[in-house]
Design an enzyme around this catalytic site. Structure first.
Site, PDB file in Angstrom:
ATOM      1  N   GLU A 130     -15.131 -30.806  -4.240  1.00  0.00           N
ATOM      2  CA  GLU A 130     -15.950 -30.708  -5.843  1.00  0.00           C
ATOM      3  C   GLU A 130     -15.969 -29.031  -6.727  1.00  0.00           C
ATOM      4  O   GLU A 130     -15.445 -28.813  -6.071  1.00  0.00           O
ATOM      5  CB  GLU A 130     -17.448 -31.049  -5.114  1.00  0.00           C
ATOM      6  CG  GLU A 130     -18.401 -30.598  -5.754  1.00  0.00           C
ATOM      7  CD  GLU A 130     -19.479 -30.601  -5.507  1.00  0.00           C
ATOM      8  OE1 GLU A 130     -20.688 -30.549  -6.632  1.00  0.00           O
ATOM      9  OE2 GLU A 130     -20.174 -30.656  -4.201  1.00  0.00           O
TER      10      GLU A 130
ATOM     11  N   GLU B  57     -29.717 -28.865 -10.130  1.00  0.00           N
ATOM     12  CA  GLU B  57     -30.148 -28.651  -8.698  1.00  0.00           C
ATOM     13  C   GLU B  57     -31.854 -27.753  -8.489  1.00  0.00           C
ATOM     14  O   GLU B  57     -31.287 -26.991  -8.552  1.00  0.00           O
ATOM     15  CB  GLU B  57     -28.984 -28.068  -7.763  1.00  0.00           C
ATOM     16  CG  GLU B  57     -28.064 -29.644  -7.709  1.00  0.00           C
ATOM     17  CD  GLU B  57     -26.483 -28.667  -6.917  1.00  0.00           C
ATOM     18  OE1 GLU B  57     -26.472 -29.184  -6.501  1.00  0.00           O
ATOM     19  OE2 GLU B  57     -26.707 -27.655  -6.866  1.00  0.00           O
TER      20      GLU B  57
END
Length: 386
Positions: free
Chosen positions: A165, A248
């Site tokens: 990622e 997030e």
């Protein structure tokens, strides 16, 4: 230092400046959004999604997802014509652990939900450029990061956990930090970044943290992919599977926005729109064989490679006629259930050799008169039919 196990945003994390309509504002004020909306067809502006993993499409090519995986508190996103608003984001979680969610918009595949007509996954060494543009809208009184995620895997997988990622932190507030530890700095895309590397126990993570907030940027995703390759976190034969932009949040977050998002991936090219003339287009033929009964049908789809080069990782896109919906598929994942859908290969049938073929099928329902799709594309290239 963050040492938590991320419950896998792209993986297992199934992760108003501008006034919205008076009706949406009234719903938020009521605090009683019990109706869960999961849209699977093409989205219109101002589509409210409160289902935990609800999603819809925008611009006919990207998926907006609510992706609330780290809390039971209510979260809602409003898909707009060009992005989304985090309309409601109740509750908080500890800032030394995983965030509450990853509301986001993406091009590519996320847990078998592939954006319409995407040409991802694509081998890294087959990509010439991957231009993207993003405009964020930030708020105060919340703890969050603005996170742009790029996912890489050794295989052209469209489900499960990817191996690496890449996170681009456009902005962060509060005492939150990337996974792992700082390992230096880098200049990427003409900007300076603090680099963090680590693992969440499931995949490797490399994060590029902006020293100050970036609200809008046009850049090439491949600049960051090349960084991952040069650091040994991916290989040229790996696949780019998904490009995502969102937030997030750890505490609150209502009002955060992605005002606009665009993403394209060009095979072997040197410019944003023109593929390399030396890279031949895929030649293909699709045979569509349905078995129809009143209100339902199954169909077998054969995809033949009539070109001279193998196809590694295939995506067949087509528009289901109005009134048709997919209920079950085999030998491929088919998403969404209606409208323009994409059938994506599995790990076991990803390659189509020159002169070879692969087959998949699905079962569906229909209303009115049954009709066949009129056109098919293989990895973005139109195929002959019949």
């Amino acid at each position: 230092m963050k040492t938590f196990l991320h419950p896998t945003r792209h993986r297992v994390r199934r992760r108003l400046g501008a006034l919205r309509t008076a009706a949406t504002a009234a719903l938020v004020a009521l605090g009683s959004l019990t109706a869960l909306v999961t849209a699977t067809g093409p989205a219109r502006a101002d589509t409210l999604i409160c289902d935990q993993y609800g999603s819809t499409t925008i611009q006919g090519r990207y998926v907006v997802q609510n992706n609330r995986w780290g809390t039971s508190a209510t979260q809602c996103v409003t898909a707009t014509a060009t992005g989304f608003d985090l309309t409601r984001a109740d509750g908080s979680v500890p800032t030394n652990g995983a965030p509450k969610s990853y509301p986001s918009v993406y091009n590519g595949c996320h847990y078998t939900n592939c954006s319409p007509g995407t040409n991802l996954p694509m081998r890294i060494d087959a990509i010439g450029s991957a231009p993207s543009a993003i405009t964020y809208g930030y708020v105060g009184g919340a703890v969050y990061n603005a996170s742009y995620d790029i996912w890489l895997d050794p295989t052209p997988r469209t489900d499960g956990v990817n191996r690496t990622e890449i996170m681009i932190w456009f902005h962060r507030t509060g005492p939150v930090q990337p996974i792992g530890s700082p390992t230096g700095t880098a200049t990427v895309g003409g900007r300076a970044w603090e680099v963090w590397t680590g693992s969440n126990g499931t995949n490797d993570v490399i994060s590029f943290v902006a020293p100050s907030a970036i609200s809008s940027w046009n850049f090439d995703v491949m600049d960051f992919v090349d960084q991952a390759v040069s650091r040994g976190l991916a290989g040229p034969s790996w696949y780019l599977t998904s490009i995502q932009a969102g937030f997030e949040p750890w505490q609150n977050g209502a009002g955060l926005r992605v005002d606009s998002f665009s993403s394209a991936v060009h095979a072997g090219g040197t410019g944003p729109t023109d593929p390399d003339p030396g890279t031949p287009a895929t030649a293909c033929r699709v045979t569509y064989t349905p078995n129809v009964w009143p209100g339902g049908f199954t169909t077998d789809v054969k995809v033949a490679n009539t070109g001279s080069a193998p196809v590694d990782g295939w995506r067949v896109a087509f528009a289901l006629p109005a009134g048709q919906s997919v209920t079950h598929a085999w030998n491929a994942t088919v998403t969404p259930a209606a409208g323009t859908v994409t059938a994506t290969s599995t790990a076991s049938n990803a390659r189509i050799a020159p002169g070879g073929s692969q087959s998949f099928g699905f079962q569906g329902t229909y209303a009115g008169t049954f009709a066949r799709p009129g056109q098919f594309t293989l990895n973005g290239t139109a195929c002959a039919v019949g």
